[in-house]
Design a protein around this motif. Structure first.
Motif, PDB file in Angstrom:
ATOM      1  N   VAL A   7       0.842  -1.203   0.000  1.00 12.45           N
ATOM      2  CA  VAL A   7       0.000   0.000   0.000  1.00 12.45           C
ATOM      3  C   VAL A   7       0.875   1.250   0.000  1.00 12.45           C
ATOM      4  CG1 VAL A   7      -1.726   1.329   1.286  1.00 12.45           C
ATOM      5  CG2 VAL A   7      -1.971  -1.155   1.072  1.00 12.45           C
ATOM      6  N   SER A   8       1.926   1.247   0.793  1.00  5.10           N
ATOM      7  CA  SER A   8       2.830   2.391   0.832  1.00  5.10           C
ATOM      8  C   SER A   8       3.426   2.674  -0.545  1.00  5.10           C
ATOM      9  CB  SER A   8       3.944   2.129   1.852  1.00  5.10           C
ATOM     10  OG  SER A   8       4.874   3.169   1.838  1.00  5.10           O
ATOM     11  N   GLY A   9       3.849   1.632  -1.233  1.00  3.05           N
ATOM     12  CA  GLY A   9       4.396   1.811  -2.575  1.00  3.05           C
ATOM     13  C   GLY A   9       3.380   2.381  -3.540  1.00  3.05           C
ATOM     14  N   MET A  10       2.151   1.883  -3.470  1.00  7.39           N
ATOM     15  CA  MET A  10       1.112   2.385  -4.375  1.00  7.39           C
ATOM     16  C   MET A  10       0.696   3.806  -4.008  1.00  7.39           C
ATOM     17  SD  MET A  10       0.994   0.188  -6.662  1.00  7.39           S
ATOM     18  CE  MET A  10      -0.265   1.077  -7.589  1.00  7.39           C
ATOM     19  N   VAL A  11       0.681   4.129  -2.719  1.00  9.22           N
ATOM     20  CA  VAL A  11       0.403   5.509  -2.314  1.00  9.22           C
ATOM     21  C   VAL A  11       1.472   6.428  -2.903  1.00  9.22           C
ATOM     22  CG1 VAL A  11       0.375   7.108  -0.350  1.00  9.22           C
ATOM     23  CG2 VAL A  11      -0.933   4.986  -0.244  1.00  9.22           C
ATOM     24  N   GLY A  12       2.725   5.989  -2.860  1.00 12.51           N
ATOM     25  CA  GLY A  12       3.793   6.795  -3.442  1.00 12.51           C
ATOM     26  C   GLY A  12       3.580   7.051  -4.925  1.00 12.51           C
ATOM     27  N   ILE A  13       3.174   6.015  -5.643  1.00 11.45           N
ATOM     28  CA  ILE A  13       2.906   6.173  -7.078  1.00 11.45           C
ATOM     29  C   ILE A  13       1.727   7.121  -7.297  1.00 11.45           C
ATOM     30  CG2 ILE A  13       2.049   4.973  -9.137  1.00 11.45           C
ATOM     31  CD1 ILE A  13       3.768   2.553  -8.243  1.00 11.45           C
ATOM     32  N   MET A  14       0.649   6.923  -6.578  1.00 11.97           N
ATOM     33  CA  MET A  14      -0.545   7.758  -6.779  1.00 11.97           C
ATOM     34  C   MET A  14      -0.298   9.206  -6.349  1.00 11.97           C
ATOM     35  SD  MET A  14      -2.468   5.727  -8.315  1.00 11.97           S
ATOM     36  CE  MET A  14      -3.970   6.695  -8.401  1.00 11.97           C
ATOM     37  N   VAL A  26      10.128   2.721 -18.774  1.00 13.16           N
ATOM     38  CA  VAL A  26       9.428   3.320 -17.628  1.00 13.16           C
ATOM     39  C   VAL A  26       9.540   4.844 -17.715  1.00 13.16           C
ATOM     40  CG1 VAL A  26       9.453   3.614 -15.109  1.00 13.16           C
ATOM     41  CG2 VAL A  26       9.617   1.322 -16.103  1.00 13.16           C
ATOM     42  N   GLY A  27      10.725   5.341 -18.021  1.00 10.59           N
ATOM     43  CA  GLY A  27      10.911   6.787 -18.139  1.00 10.59           C
ATOM     44  C   GLY A  27      10.044   7.400 -19.225  1.00 10.59           C
ATOM     45  N   ARG A  28      10.001   6.752 -20.389  1.00  9.83           N
ATOM     46  CA  ARG A  28       9.166   7.268 -21.489  1.00  9.83           C
ATOM     47  C   ARG A  28       7.683   7.192 -21.127  1.00  9.83           C
ATOM     48  NH1 ARG A  28      13.015   4.480 -24.505  1.00  9.83           N
ATOM     49  NH2 ARG A  28      11.660   2.675 -24.683  1.00  9.83           N
ATOM     50  N   ASP A  29       7.267   6.060 -20.568  1.00 10.57           N
ATOM     51  CA  ASP A  29       5.852   5.899 -20.216  1.00 10.57           C
ATOM     52  C   ASP A  29       5.430   6.852 -19.103  1.00 10.57           C
ATOM     53  OD1 ASP A  29       5.771   3.908 -22.091  1.00 10.57           O
ATOM     54  OD2 ASP A  29       5.565   2.255 -20.659  1.00 10.57           O
ATOM     55  N   ALA A  30       6.299   7.057 -18.123  1.00 11.34           N
ATOM     56  CA  ALA A  30       5.986   7.985 -17.033  1.00 11.34           C
ATOM     57  C   ALA A  30       5.794   9.395 -17.574  1.00 11.34           C
ATOM     58  CB  ALA A  30       7.087   7.949 -15.975  1.00 11.34           C
ATOM     59  N   ALA A  31       6.646   9.787 -18.497  1.00  8.98           N
ATOM     60  CA  ALA A  31       6.497  11.105 -19.114  1.00  8.98           C
ATOM     61  C   ALA A  31       5.168  11.198 -19.866  1.00  8.98           C
ATOM     62  CB  ALA A  31       7.673  11.385 -20.053  1.00  8.98           C
ATOM     63  N   ALA A  32       4.821  10.150 -20.609  1.00 11.17           N
ATOM     64  CA  ALA A  32       3.561  10.158 -21.359  1.00 11.17           C
ATOM     65  C   ALA A  32       2.355  10.216 -20.415  1.00 11.17           C
ATOM     66  CB  ALA A  32       3.476   8.922 -22.247  1.00 11.17           C
ATOM     67  N   ILE A  33       2.400   9.451 -19.345  1.00  8.61           N
ATOM     68  CA  ILE A  33       1.279   9.425 -18.394  1.00  8.61           C
ATOM     69  C   ILE A  33       1.086  10.788 -17.741  1.00  8.61           C
ATOM     70  CG2 ILE A  33       0.607   8.548 -16.108  1.00  8.61           C
ATOM     71  CD1 ILE A  33       1.621   5.810 -17.002  1.00  8.61           C
ATOM     72  N   THR A  34       2.182  11.466 -17.456  1.00  7.30           N
ATOM     73  CA  THR A  34       2.078  12.756 -16.768  1.00  7.30           C
ATOM     74  C   THR A  34       1.855  13.921 -17.712  1.00  7.30           C
ATOM     75  OG1 THR A  34       4.471  13.073 -16.801  1.00  7.30           O
ATOM     76  CG2 THR A  34       3.526  12.003 -14.840  1.00  7.30           C
ATOM     77  N   ARG A  84       4.294  15.284 -19.468  1.00  5.69           N
ATOM     78  CA  ARG A  84       5.496  16.106 -19.369  1.00  5.69           C
ATOM     79  C   ARG A  84       6.602  15.500 -20.225  1.00  5.69           C
ATOM     80  NH1 ARG A  84       6.023  18.702 -13.688  1.00  5.69           N
ATOM     81  NH2 ARG A  84       3.839  18.930 -13.113  1.00  5.69           N
ATOM     82  N   THR A  85       7.690  16.232 -20.367  1.00  9.16           N
ATOM     83  CA  THR A  85       8.818  15.698 -21.120  1.00  9.16           C
ATOM     84  C   THR A  85       9.558  14.640 -20.318  1.00  9.16           C
ATOM     85  OG1 THR A  85      10.233  17.498 -20.357  1.00  9.16           O
ATOM     86  CG2 THR A  85       9.130  17.788 -22.490  1.00  9.16           C
ATOM     87  N   GLU A  86       9.487  14.726 -19.002  1.00  5.70           N
ATOM     88  CA  GLU A  86      10.037  13.688 -18.134  1.00  5.70           C
ATOM     89  C   GLU A  86       9.293  13.724 -16.806  1.00  5.70           C
ATOM     90  OE1 GLU A  86      13.937  16.081 -16.445  1.00  5.70           O
ATOM     91  OE2 GLU A  86      14.201  14.523 -17.943  1.00  5.70           O
ATOM     92  N   ALA A  87       9.336  12.602 -16.104  1.00  8.43           N
ATOM     93  CA  ALA A  87       8.610  12.478 -14.830  1.00  8.43           C
ATOM     94  C   ALA A  87       9.490  11.723 -13.836  1.00  8.43           C
ATOM     95  CB  ALA A  87       7.285  11.767 -15.061  1.00  8.43           C
ATOM     96  N   PRO A  88      10.560  12.362 -13.368  1.00  9.99           N
ATOM     97  CA  PRO A  88      11.508  11.661 -12.506  1.00  9.99           C
ATOM     98  C   PRO A  88      10.918  11.171 -11.188  1.00  9.99           C
ATOM     99  CG  PRO A  88      11.992  14.016 -12.557  1.00  9.99           C
ATOM    100  CD  PRO A  88      10.936  13.757 -13.589  1.00  9.99           C
ATOM    101  N   ARG A  89       9.981  11.898 -10.631  1.00  9.81           N
ATOM    102  CA  ARG A  89       9.378  11.448  -9.368  1.00  9.81           C
ATOM    103  C   ARG A  89       8.549  10.183  -9.578  1.00  9.81           C
ATOM    104  NH1 ARG A  89       6.358  16.195  -6.429  1.00  9.81           N
ATOM    105  NH2 ARG A  89       5.869  14.444  -5.046  1.00  9.81           N
ATOM    106  N   LEU A  90       7.822  10.114 -10.694  1.00 10.00           N
ATOM    107  CA  LEU A  90       7.021   8.928 -10.968  1.00 10.00           C
ATOM    108  C   LEU A  90       7.929   7.730 -11.227  1.00 10.00           C
ATOM    109  CD1 LEU A  90       4.321   7.551 -11.269  1.00 10.00           C
ATOM    110  CD2 LEU A  90       4.192   8.421 -13.627  1.00 10.00           C
ATOM    111  N   VAL A  91       8.996   7.923 -11.956  1.00  6.74           N
ATOM    112  CA  VAL A  91       9.946   6.837 -12.184  1.00  6.74           C
ATOM    113  C   VAL A  91      10.501   6.351 -10.849  1.00  6.74           C
ATOM    114  CG1 VAL A  91      12.186   6.228 -13.200  1.00  6.74           C
ATOM    115  CG2 VAL A  91      10.534   7.561 -14.527  1.00  6.74           C
ATOM    116  N   ALA A  92      10.869   7.270  -9.972  1.00  5.46           N
ATOM    117  CA  ALA A  92      11.405   6.894  -8.659  1.00  5.46           C
ATOM    118  C   ALA A  92      10.360   6.151  -7.828  1.00  5.46           C
ATOM    119  CB  ALA A  92      11.894   8.135  -7.914  1.00  5.46           C
ATOM    120  N   ALA A  93       9.111   6.591  -7.890  1.00  7.66           N
ATOM    121  CA  ALA A  93       8.044   5.924  -7.134  1.00  7.66           C
ATOM    122  C   ALA A  93       7.826   4.504  -7.642  1.00  7.66           C
ATOM    123  CB  ALA A  93       6.752   6.736  -7.210  1.00  7.66           C
TER     124      ALA A  93
END
Length: 162
Positions: free
Chosen positions: A67-74, A117-125, A127-136
């Motif tokens: 749950v903690s991991g998914m909370v971080g992602i969300m 993951v980096g490309r998909d995270a950027a697409a989902i957000t 943005r051109t990049e989504a470093p926090r989402l990749v880290a989560a």
């Protein structure tokens, strides 16, 4: 975050069974839905339901970690994403396009495909990049993989969570 029935451009919504590769994906999606509902309604009972379900299946320690991991992602999605997030109720068998993208993102992380993951995270957000989402995602995938091993051992062959 937005509850939705059918994102534009899709005639038929996919099912959880079509999108999720294993019980760990199903559990992660369910937890993400409870967390999203909690954000949308400001009702802590949604988060309690996420913990209750994960802990029932994985035990207190592993369930809490999942749950903690998914909370971080969300939480990261809320911070980095441009626009609403469409999701279904936790027990619904249908999956929105946004949820499909999230399950695919987590799946790529579980397989350690970090460039994707980096490309998909950027697409989902949006943005051109989504470093926090990749880290989560990086932070959550080991726990999700551990859950997959545990759920695979505990469930009779041919049965599924959803």
């Amino acid at each position: 975050m937005n509850a939705s029935s059918n994102p534009s451009g899709h005639n038929r919504m996919l099912t959880v069974a079509e999108v999720c590769g294993d019980d760990a994906d199903v559990l992660a999606l369910s937890v993400a839905r409870f967390v999203a509902s909690g954000y949308m309604t400001s009702d802590v009972a949604c988060w309690d339901a996420a913990f209750d379900g994960a802990e029932r299946l994985l035990g207190c320690s592993e369930g809490g970690r999942l749950v903690s991991g998914m909370v971080g992602i969300m939480r990261t999605l809320r911070a980095e994403r441009e626009g609403d997030w469409q999701f279904m109720p936790a027990t619904c068998c249908r999956v929105t396009a946004h949820e499909c993208a999230l399950v695919a993102l987590i799946g790529r992380g579980r397989r350690r495909l970090w460039d994707e993951v980096g490309r998909d995270a950027a697409a989902i957000t949006g943005r051109t990049e989504a470093p926090r989402l990749v880290a989560a995602v990086r932070d959550a995938v080991e726990t999700i993989n551990a859950a997959a091993r545990q759920l695979g051992e505990a469930r009779p062959s041919g049965t599924a969570l959803h």
